[in-house]
Design a protein around this motif. Structure first.
Motif, PDB file in Angstrom:
ATOM      1  N   GLY A 136       0.822  -1.204   0.000  1.00  0.00           N
ATOM      2  CA  GLY A 136       0.000   0.000   0.000  1.00  0.00           C
ATOM      3  C   GLY A 136       0.861   1.261   0.000  1.00  0.00           C
ATOM      4  N   GLY A 137       2.083   1.136   0.476  1.00  0.00           N
ATOM      5  CA  GLY A 137       2.951   2.307   0.587  1.00  0.00           C
ATOM      6  C   GLY A 137       4.149   2.277  -0.345  1.00  0.00           C
ATOM      7  N   HIS A 138       4.452   1.122  -0.939  1.00  0.00           N
ATOM      8  CA  HIS A 138       5.699   0.995  -1.696  1.00  0.00           C
ATOM      9  C   HIS A 138       5.567   0.140  -2.950  1.00  0.00           C
ATOM     10  CE1 HIS A 138       7.574   2.738   1.816  1.00  0.00           C
ATOM     11  NE2 HIS A 138       6.739   1.963   2.483  1.00  0.00           N
ATOM     12  N   PHE A 165      -4.767   0.704  -6.305  1.00  0.00           N
ATOM     13  CA  PHE A 165      -5.924  -0.198  -6.149  1.00  0.00           C
ATOM     14  C   PHE A 165      -6.935   0.437  -5.185  1.00  0.00           C
ATOM     15  CE2 PHE A 165      -5.807  -4.462  -8.053  1.00  0.00           C
ATOM     16  CZ  PHE A 165      -4.531  -4.497  -8.623  1.00  0.00           C
ATOM     17  N   ASP A 166      -6.436   0.960  -4.056  1.00  0.00           N
ATOM     18  CA  ASP A 166      -7.337   1.541  -3.053  1.00  0.00           C
ATOM     19  C   ASP A 166      -8.086   2.749  -3.607  1.00  0.00           C
ATOM     20  OD1 ASP A 166      -6.517  -0.383  -1.238  1.00  0.00           O
ATOM     21  OD2 ASP A 166      -4.952   0.872  -0.368  1.00  0.00           O
ATOM     22  N   LYS A 167      -7.388   3.593  -4.392  1.00  0.00           N
ATOM     23  CA  LYS A 167      -8.023   4.808  -4.917  1.00  0.00           C
ATOM     24  C   LYS A 167      -9.022   4.486  -6.026  1.00  0.00           C
ATOM     25  CE  LYS A 167      -4.441   7.995  -3.441  1.00  0.00           C
ATOM     26  NZ  LYS A 167      -3.222   8.725  -3.840  1.00  0.00           N
ATOM     27  N   GLY A 178      -9.111  -1.502  -0.920  1.00  0.00           N
ATOM     28  CA  GLY A 178      -9.722  -1.762  -2.216  1.00  0.00           C
ATOM     29  C   GLY A 178      -9.130  -2.908  -3.012  1.00  0.00           C
ATOM     30  N   GLY A 179      -7.869  -3.277  -2.715  1.00  0.00           N
ATOM     31  CA  GLY A 179      -7.194  -4.315  -3.510  1.00  0.00           C
ATOM     32  C   GLY A 179      -8.001  -5.593  -3.648  1.00  0.00           C
ATOM     33  N   PRO A 180      -8.354  -6.225  -2.513  1.00  0.00           N
ATOM     34  CA  PRO A 180      -9.101  -7.489  -2.613  1.00  0.00           C
ATOM     35  C   PRO A 180     -10.472  -7.311  -3.279  1.00  0.00           C
ATOM     36  CG  PRO A 180      -8.471  -7.013  -0.317  1.00  0.00           C
ATOM     37  CD  PRO A 180      -7.972  -5.887  -1.141  1.00  0.00           C
ATOM     38  N   ILE A 182     -11.253  -5.104  -5.667  1.00  0.00           N
ATOM     39  CA  ILE A 182     -11.062  -4.985  -7.127  1.00  0.00           C
ATOM     40  C   ILE A 182     -10.779  -6.360  -7.708  1.00  0.00           C
ATOM     41  CG2 ILE A 182      -9.478  -4.109  -8.914  1.00  0.00           C
ATOM     42  CD1 ILE A 182      -9.647  -1.457  -7.701  1.00  0.00           C
ATOM     43  N   GLU A 183      -9.951  -7.146  -7.015  1.00  0.00           N
ATOM     44  CA  GLU A 183      -9.643  -8.486  -7.529  1.00  0.00           C
ATOM     45  C   GLU A 183     -10.931  -9.302  -7.682  1.00  0.00           C
ATOM     46  OE1 GLU A 183      -6.927 -10.945  -5.219  1.00  0.00           O
ATOM     47  OE2 GLU A 183      -6.992 -12.500  -6.760  1.00  0.00           O
ATOM     48  N   LYS A 184     -11.800  -9.223  -6.675  1.00  0.00           N
ATOM     49  CA  LYS A 184     -13.067  -9.983  -6.702  1.00  0.00           C
ATOM     50  C   LYS A 184     -13.944  -9.532  -7.876  1.00  0.00           C
ATOM     51  CE  LYS A 184     -14.345 -10.071  -2.296  1.00  0.00           C
ATOM     52  NZ  LYS A 184     -15.176  -9.462  -1.285  1.00  0.00           N
ATOM     53  N   GLY A 274       4.768  -7.753   0.433  1.00  0.00           N
ATOM     54  CA  GLY A 274       3.744  -6.706   0.478  1.00  0.00           C
ATOM     55  C   GLY A 274       2.348  -7.229   0.184  1.00  0.00           C
ATOM     56  N   GLY A 275       1.369  -6.424   0.578  1.00  0.00           N
ATOM     57  CA  GLY A 275      -0.035  -6.840   0.535  1.00  0.00           C
ATOM     58  C   GLY A 275      -0.561  -7.239  -0.832  1.00  0.00           C
ATOM     59  N   VAL A 276      -0.056  -6.604  -1.892  1.00  0.00           N
ATOM     60  CA  VAL A 276      -0.574  -6.892  -3.236  1.00  0.00           C
ATOM     61  C   VAL A 276      -0.178  -8.310  -3.689  1.00  0.00           C
ATOM     62  CG1 VAL A 276      -0.672  -6.029  -5.619  1.00  0.00           C
ATOM     63  CG2 VAL A 276      -0.538  -4.404  -3.743  1.00  0.00           C
ATOM     64  N   GLN A 278      -0.995 -10.827  -2.392  1.00  0.00           N
ATOM     65  CA  GLN A 278      -2.148 -11.714  -2.160  1.00  0.00           C
ATOM     66  C   GLN A 278      -2.983 -11.903  -3.420  1.00  0.00           C
ATOM     67  OE1 GLN A 278      -3.278 -11.727   2.274  1.00  0.00           O
ATOM     68  NE2 GLN A 278      -4.183  -9.933   1.355  1.00  0.00           N
ATOM     69  N   ASN A 279      -2.741 -11.046  -4.417  1.00  0.00           N
ATOM     70  CA  ASN A 279      -3.556 -11.049  -5.633  1.00  0.00           C
ATOM     71  C   ASN A 279      -3.249 -12.279  -6.509  1.00  0.00           C
ATOM     72  OD1 ASN A 279      -4.137 -10.323  -8.538  1.00  0.00           O
ATOM     73  ND2 ASN A 279      -5.100  -8.612  -7.486  1.00  0.00           N
ATOM     74  N   ASN A 280      -4.282 -13.052  -6.812  1.00  0.00           N
ATOM     75  CA  ASN A 280      -4.079 -14.292  -7.581  1.00  0.00           C
ATOM     76  C   ASN A 280      -3.723 -14.041  -9.039  1.00  0.00           C
ATOM     77  OD1 ASN A 280      -4.495 -16.295  -5.568  1.00  0.00           O
ATOM     78  ND2 ASN A 280      -6.607 -15.546  -5.495  1.00  0.00           N
ATOM     79  N   LEU A 302       0.558  -9.034   4.291  1.00  0.00           N
ATOM     80  CA  LEU A 302       0.164  -7.722   4.797  1.00  0.00           C
ATOM     81  C   LEU A 302       1.092  -7.369   5.960  1.00  0.00           C
ATOM     82  CD1 LEU A 302      -3.661  -8.383   4.743  1.00  0.00           C
ATOM     83  CD2 LEU A 302      -2.453  -6.762   3.274  1.00  0.00           C
ATOM     84  N   ASP A 303       0.959  -6.137   6.467  1.00  0.00           N
ATOM     85  CA  ASP A 303       1.810  -5.720   7.581  1.00  0.00           C
ATOM     86  C   ASP A 303       1.653  -6.676   8.755  1.00  0.00           C
ATOM     87  OD1 ASP A 303       2.636  -3.686   6.032  1.00  0.00           O
ATOM     88  OD2 ASP A 303       1.501  -2.119   7.056  1.00  0.00           O
ATOM     89  N   ASN A 304       2.788  -7.085   9.317  1.00  0.00           N
ATOM     90  CA  ASN A 304       2.774  -8.017  10.448  1.00  0.00           C
ATOM     91  C   ASN A 304       4.066  -7.831  11.231  1.00  0.00           C
ATOM     92  OD1 ASN A 304       4.859 -10.338   9.730  1.00  0.00           O
ATOM     93  ND2 ASN A 304       3.892  -9.668   7.830  1.00  0.00           N
TER      94      ASN A 304
HETATM   95  O1  KG4 Z   1       1.745  -4.500   2.703  1.00  0.00           O
HETATM   96  P1  KG4 Z   1       0.537  -3.738   3.098  1.00  0.00           P
HETATM   97  O2  KG4 Z   1      -0.091  -4.072   4.404  1.00  0.00           O
HETATM   98  O3  KG4 Z   1       0.764  -2.195   2.996  1.00  0.00           O
HETATM   99  C1  KG4 Z   1       1.835  -1.425   3.306  1.00  0.00           C
HETATM  100  O4  KG4 Z   1       2.772  -1.813   4.033  1.00  0.00           O
HETATM  101  O5  KG4 Z   1       1.826  -0.302   2.766  1.00  0.00           O
HETATM  102  O6  KG4 Z   1      -0.529  -3.926   1.949  1.00  0.00           O
HETATM  103  C2  KG4 Z   1      -1.767  -3.289   1.913  1.00  0.00           C
HETATM  104  C3  KG4 Z   1      -2.125  -3.027   0.479  1.00  0.00           C
HETATM  105  C4  KG4 Z   1      -3.421  -2.272   0.302  1.00  0.00           C
HETATM  106  O7  KG4 Z   1      -3.209  -1.209  -0.602  1.00  0.00           O
HETATM  107  C5  KG4 Z   1      -4.364  -3.309  -0.288  1.00  0.00           C
HETATM  108  O8  KG4 Z   1      -5.360  -2.768  -1.117  1.00  0.00           O
HETATM  109  C6  KG4 Z   1      -3.404  -4.182  -1.064  1.00  0.00           C
HETATM  110  O9  KG4 Z   1      -2.272  -4.277  -0.234  1.00  0.00           O
HETATM  111  N1  KG4 Z   1      -3.970  -5.532  -1.323  1.00  0.00           N
HETATM  112  C7  KG4 Z   1      -4.247  -5.998  -2.567  1.00  0.00           C
HETATM  113  C8  KG4 Z   1      -4.829  -7.285  -2.370  1.00  0.00           C
HETATM  114  N2  KG4 Z   1      -4.854  -7.544  -1.032  1.00  0.00           N
HETATM  115  C9  KG4 Z   1      -4.320  -6.457  -0.410  1.00  0.00           C
HETATM  116  N3  KG4 Z   1      -4.092  -5.442  -3.779  1.00  0.00           N
HETATM  117  C10 KG4 Z   1      -4.500  -6.171  -4.851  1.00  0.00           C
HETATM  118  N4  KG4 Z   1      -5.068  -7.388  -4.741  1.00  0.00           N
HETATM  119  C11 KG4 Z   1      -5.250  -7.986  -3.545  1.00  0.00           C
HETATM  120  N5  KG4 Z   1      -5.813  -9.189  -3.444  1.00  0.00           N
END
Ligand code: KG4
Ligand code: ZN
Length: 340
Positions: A136-138, A165-167, A178-180, A182-184, A274-276, A278-280, A302-304
């Motif tokens: 989400g940030g990088h 994705f979020d915007k 928004g990422g998950p 949009i994927e759905k 990073g969170g993205v 997760q996108n299949n 995701l952040d952990n």
């Molecule tokens: O790694 P993370 O927790 O964020 C930062 O450290 O910045 O990831 C969060 C980001 C969000 O922008 C979220 O929309 C995106 O990951 N995200 C996805 C999916 N799951 C989470 N983007 C696209 N498809 C996904 N399935």
């Protein structure tokens, strides 16, 4: 050695205990989605306040879950950047306070580097590797010469890919994050109906730009010169196609540059973070890679705080088991340890 990790860089408060940099003993994550969802993004002051309220209860809860006492913890690792300044301050102050009270060493960890370390926690790696951070940030492409030594290849000049994705999700009337969503929605759409183009940064072939793509989606949905909250000029039935077209352009760009960088920079594998991740669709597109591709294990995209504790352990040993100083500051923009 059992390491207590603390993560509070953005909108997740997380605590974990990891043994010897690899084995997760216990972890707890408190998401703040409920706080930020009505704003369509992270509200920094509210994030900071929530970290303050729940960090110590979460630490106690994690110790209890692991059936451990403070004396069992040999090191505290905390993400001290990059991130939101107030949010970082909460985690760092808690780590320093505990280090002082428990007489325990502590280390500050780079959150982005930790995203790359997440995939290395349970998988074998071979260097040099191409590191790809999509969060989400990088948005970052780096050549990893070895753990701790990075050569930056490319990054984004505007939004991060997850942020885009979020915007776009806000434009489509979808909830945050928004990422998950949009994927759905994209699963029901035809990506060729709206063939959006990805951004190009003049003279910088490895850099990303997502703002033009975002504006293109906005104009397609709401007509020229409209703002993000204006009603759509297209019927709802078009939204899945828009989502699919956007996703294909954004992820296609990431994958195209990733595959080209593997060859251009002689990398033996691709490590994603990073969170993205997760996108299949991203996973599917990366099947074309000619080198092994590793993703973070379940729960560590995701952040952990497990990735923070894990990397903290490695750092501490690299530094000759020396604690950081209590002068360590939160750094909203902290680069990776680049070789040039
Ligand atoms: O790694 P993370 O927790 O964020 C930062 O450290 O910045 O990831 C969060 C980001 C969000 O922008 C979220 O929309 C995106 O990951 N995200 C996805 C999916 N799951 C989470 N983007 C696209 N498809 C996904 N399935
Ligand atoms: Zn992150």
């Amino acid at each position: 050695m059992k390491v207590l990790g603390i993560e509070s860089t953005c909108d997740e408060t997380a605590v974990a205990i990891v043994e010897d940099g690899k084995t997760i003993v216990a972890q707890t994550i408190a998401s703040q989605i409920d706080v930020h969802t009505r704003y369509g993004g992270v509200y920094p002051e509210l994030a900071c306040r929530r970290h303050f309220d729940i960090l110590f209860p979460l630490i106690e809860q994690t110790l209890k879950k692991a059936n451990l006492k403070k004396d069992d913890i040999g090191l505290i690792a905390v993400a001290h950047g990059p991130g939101l300044i107030g949010a970082l301050l909460m985690g760092l102050s808690a780590a320093k306070g505990l280090a002082y009270a428990w007489g325990c060493p502590f280390v500050g960890v780079n959150h982005v580097e930790a995203h790359l370390y997440a995939a290395m926690m349970d998988q074998e790696v071979e260097f040099p590797a191409l590191g790809v951070v999509v969060s989400g940030g990088h948005t970052l492409l780096v050549k990893i010469h070895e753990l701790g030594t990075y050569e930056q290849i490319g990054s984004t000049v505007d939004d991060a890919v997850g942020e885009a994705f979020d915007k776009v999700a806000v434009m489509l009337g979808l909830p945050y994050p928004g990422g998950p969503e949009i994927e759905k929605l994209a699963l029901m759409g035809d990506p060729k109906k709206y063939p959006f183009k990805h951004g190009v940064v003049k003279g910088r072939p490895w850099d990303f730009s997502f703002s033009g793509l975002k504006t293109n989606v906005l104009y397609t949905l709401k007509g020229q010169n409209c703002d993000r909250k204006a009603p759509s000029v297209l019927p709802d039935s078009e939204k899945p196609h828009i989502a699919a077209g956007f996703q294909e352009a954004a992820l296609g760009d990431v994958v195209k540059k990733t595959l080209a960088a593997v060859d251009a920079f002689d990398c033996k594998m691709i490590i994603l973070g990073g969170g993205v991740t997760q996108n299949n669709r991203l996973k599917e597109l990366l099947k074309k890679a000619r080198v092994p591709v590793i993703f973070p294990p379940k729960g560590l995209s995701l952040d952990n705080a497990a990735m923070i504790a894990g990397l903290g352990y490695q750092l501490f040993h690299r530094k000759g088991q020396k604690s950081d100083s209590f002068d360590l500051e939160p750094l909203p923009r902290i680069p990776l340890n680049l070789i040039h």
